[in-house]
Design a protein around this motif. Structure first.
Motif, PDB file in Angstrom:
ATOM      1  N   ASN A 181      31.581   2.771  31.202  1.00  0.00           N
ATOM      2  CA  ASN A 181      30.242   2.123  31.329  1.00  0.00           C
ATOM      3  C   ASN A 181      30.073   0.975  32.203  1.00  0.00           C
ATOM      4  O   ASN A 181      29.123   0.653  32.868  1.00  0.00           O
ATOM      5  CB  ASN A 181      30.179   1.571  29.670  1.00  0.00           C
ATOM      6  CG  ASN A 181      29.995   2.565  28.731  1.00  0.00           C
ATOM      7  OD1 ASN A 181      29.446   3.500  29.248  1.00  0.00           O
ATOM      8  ND2 ASN A 181      29.929   2.478  27.602  1.00  0.00           N
ATOM      9  N   ILE A 182      31.339   0.265  32.352  1.00  0.00           N
ATOM     10  CA  ILE A 182      31.179  -0.851  33.590  1.00  0.00           C
ATOM     11  C   ILE A 182      30.891  -0.195  34.829  1.00  0.00           C
ATOM     12  O   ILE A 182      30.075  -0.836  35.606  1.00  0.00           O
ATOM     13  CB  ILE A 182      32.650  -1.408  33.594  1.00  0.00           C
ATOM     14  CG1 ILE A 182      32.817  -2.372  32.310  1.00  0.00           C
ATOM     15  CG2 ILE A 182      32.733  -2.367  34.849  1.00  0.00           C
ATOM     16  CD1 ILE A 182      33.958  -2.755  32.262  1.00  0.00           C
ATOM     17  N   ALA A 183      31.696   0.983  35.236  1.00  0.00           N
ATOM     18  CA  ALA A 183      31.274   1.750  36.261  1.00  0.00           C
ATOM     19  C   ALA A 183      29.969   2.071  36.464  1.00  0.00           C
ATOM     20  O   ALA A 183      29.004   2.015  37.592  1.00  0.00           O
ATOM     21  CB  ALA A 183      32.232   2.756  36.620  1.00  0.00           C
ATOM     22  N   ARG A 184      29.449   2.693  35.376  1.00  0.00           N
ATOM     23  CA  ARG A 184      27.881   3.040  35.517  1.00  0.00           C
ATOM     24  C   ARG A 184      27.044   1.702  35.416  1.00  0.00           C
ATOM     25  O   ARG A 184      25.950   1.990  36.299  1.00  0.00           O
ATOM     26  CB  ARG A 184      27.665   3.509  33.882  1.00  0.00           C
ATOM     27  CG  ARG A 184      28.042   4.865  33.691  1.00  0.00           C
ATOM     28  CD  ARG A 184      27.672   5.704  32.250  1.00  0.00           C
ATOM     29  NE  ARG A 184      28.303   6.671  32.330  1.00  0.00           N
ATOM     30  CZ  ARG A 184      29.265   7.051  31.238  1.00  0.00           C
ATOM     31  NH1 ARG A 184      29.663   6.226  30.540  1.00  0.00           N
ATOM     32  NH2 ARG A 184      29.917   8.128  31.441  1.00  0.00           N
ATOM     33  N   SER A 213      29.293  -8.685  29.496  1.00  0.00           N
ATOM     34  CA  SER A 213      29.872  -8.499  27.837  1.00  0.00           C
ATOM     35  C   SER A 213      30.477  -7.177  27.825  1.00  0.00           C
ATOM     36  O   SER A 213      31.467  -7.211  27.122  1.00  0.00           O
ATOM     37  CB  SER A 213      28.530  -8.241  27.094  1.00  0.00           C
ATOM     38  OG  SER A 213      27.859  -6.829  27.603  1.00  0.00           O
ATOM     39  N   ALA A 214      30.649  -6.269  28.590  1.00  0.00           N
ATOM     40  CA  ALA A 214      31.356  -5.085  28.776  1.00  0.00           C
ATOM     41  C   ALA A 214      32.627  -5.437  29.166  1.00  0.00           C
ATOM     42  O   ALA A 214      33.712  -5.082  28.899  1.00  0.00           O
ATOM     43  CB  ALA A 214      30.780  -3.930  29.711  1.00  0.00           C
ATOM     44  N   LYS A 215      32.727  -6.491  30.243  1.00  0.00           N
ATOM     45  CA  LYS A 215      33.940  -6.686  30.700  1.00  0.00           C
ATOM     46  C   LYS A 215      34.804  -7.502  29.570  1.00  0.00           C
ATOM     47  O   LYS A 215      36.030  -7.545  29.533  1.00  0.00           O
ATOM     48  CB  LYS A 215      33.798  -7.589  31.893  1.00  0.00           C
ATOM     49  CG  LYS A 215      33.583  -6.808  33.002  1.00  0.00           C
ATOM     50  CD  LYS A 215      33.649  -7.555  34.250  1.00  0.00           C
ATOM     51  CE  LYS A 215      33.450  -6.674  35.838  1.00  0.00           C
ATOM     52  NZ  LYS A 215      33.532  -7.519  36.878  1.00  0.00           N
ATOM     53  N   LYS A 216      34.148  -8.548  28.918  1.00  0.00           N
ATOM     54  CA  LYS A 216      34.687  -9.244  27.803  1.00  0.00           C
ATOM     55  C   LYS A 216      35.226  -7.971  26.714  1.00  0.00           C
ATOM     56  O   LYS A 216      36.283  -8.409  26.097  1.00  0.00           O
ATOM     57  CB  LYS A 216      33.813 -10.272  27.078  1.00  0.00           C
ATOM     58  CG  LYS A 216      33.575 -11.293  27.954  1.00  0.00           C
ATOM     59  CD  LYS A 216      32.441 -12.371  27.253  1.00  0.00           C
ATOM     60  CE  LYS A 216      32.160 -13.497  28.027  1.00  0.00           C
ATOM     61  NZ  LYS A 216      31.144 -14.232  27.580  1.00  0.00           N
ATOM     62  N   LEU A 253      39.677  -5.362  24.074  1.00  0.00           N
ATOM     63  CA  LEU A 253      40.364  -4.160  23.790  1.00  0.00           C
ATOM     64  C   LEU A 253      41.611  -3.867  24.345  1.00  0.00           C
ATOM     65  O   LEU A 253      42.772  -3.506  23.753  1.00  0.00           O
ATOM     66  CB  LEU A 253      39.641  -2.772  24.375  1.00  0.00           C
ATOM     67  CG  LEU A 253      38.168  -2.542  23.371  1.00  0.00           C
ATOM     68  CD1 LEU A 253      37.467  -1.536  24.159  1.00  0.00           C
ATOM     69  CD2 LEU A 253      38.387  -2.012  22.198  1.00  0.00           C
ATOM     70  N   ARG A 254      41.938  -4.290  25.558  1.00  0.00           N
ATOM     71  CA  ARG A 254      43.192  -4.390  26.048  1.00  0.00           C
ATOM     72  C   ARG A 254      44.177  -5.194  25.444  1.00  0.00           C
ATOM     73  O   ARG A 254      45.279  -5.116  25.148  1.00  0.00           O
ATOM     74  CB  ARG A 254      42.973  -4.758  27.739  1.00  0.00           C
ATOM     75  CG  ARG A 254      42.511  -4.034  28.579  1.00  0.00           C
ATOM     76  CD  ARG A 254      42.700  -4.338  29.937  1.00  0.00           C
ATOM     77  NE  ARG A 254      42.360  -3.124  30.649  1.00  0.00           N
ATOM     78  CZ  ARG A 254      41.845  -3.546  32.142  1.00  0.00           C
ATOM     79  NH1 ARG A 254      41.747  -4.687  32.578  1.00  0.00           N
ATOM     80  NH2 ARG A 254      41.434  -2.433  32.911  1.00  0.00           N
ATOM     81  N   SER A 312      40.731   5.347  23.029  1.00  0.00           N
ATOM     82  CA  SER A 312      39.758   5.990  23.891  1.00  0.00           C
ATOM     83  C   SER A 312      38.698   5.218  24.070  1.00  0.00           C
ATOM     84  O   SER A 312      37.829   5.430  25.085  1.00  0.00           O
ATOM     85  CB  SER A 312      39.322   7.510  23.339  1.00  0.00           C
ATOM     86  OG  SER A 312      38.521   7.386  22.240  1.00  0.00           O
ATOM     87  N   ARG A 313      38.358   4.211  23.580  1.00  0.00           N
ATOM     88  CA  ARG A 313      37.480   3.315  23.545  1.00  0.00           C
ATOM     89  C   ARG A 313      37.460   2.466  24.811  1.00  0.00           C
ATOM     90  O   ARG A 313      36.361   2.011  25.569  1.00  0.00           O
ATOM     91  CB  ARG A 313      37.273   2.285  22.623  1.00  0.00           C
ATOM     92  CG  ARG A 313      36.358   1.292  22.355  1.00  0.00           C
ATOM     93  CD  ARG A 313      34.868   1.816  22.183  1.00  0.00           C
ATOM     94  NE  ARG A 313      33.695   1.080  22.482  1.00  0.00           N
ATOM     95  CZ  ARG A 313      32.704   1.202  22.977  1.00  0.00           C
ATOM     96  NH1 ARG A 313      32.390   2.293  23.694  1.00  0.00           N
ATOM     97  NH2 ARG A 313      31.793   0.076  23.007  1.00  0.00           N
TER      98      ARG A 313
END
Length: 69
Positions: A53-56, A24-27, A32-33, A45-46
């Protein structure tokens, strides 16, 4: 402080739940991109926040994998 709570929450989740969160974060990052490319994004900045968050999430997934092995 908000980040620490987010990571604590991630550590309580299972591998499958973390995988869903990652998808869901990647989507969200893709959307956003896309919005940024079409000049529809107000808060750029989002993108940075979602990338972190993806890295976390990935870091916690690696921790869980090492703990299980």
């Amino acid at each position: 402080m908000k980040t620490k709570n987010y990571v604590k929450d991630l550590r309580t989740k299972s591998q499958a739940e973390l995988n869903e969160e990652l998808v869901s974060a990647k989507k969200e990052l893709f959307n956003l991109r896309f919005q940024n490319a079409t000049n529809q994004l107000d808060n750029t900045s989002r993108i940075k926040d979602v990338r972190k968050n993806i890295a976390r999430i990935q870091s916690v997934m690696v921790e869980l994998a090492n703990k299980e092995a």
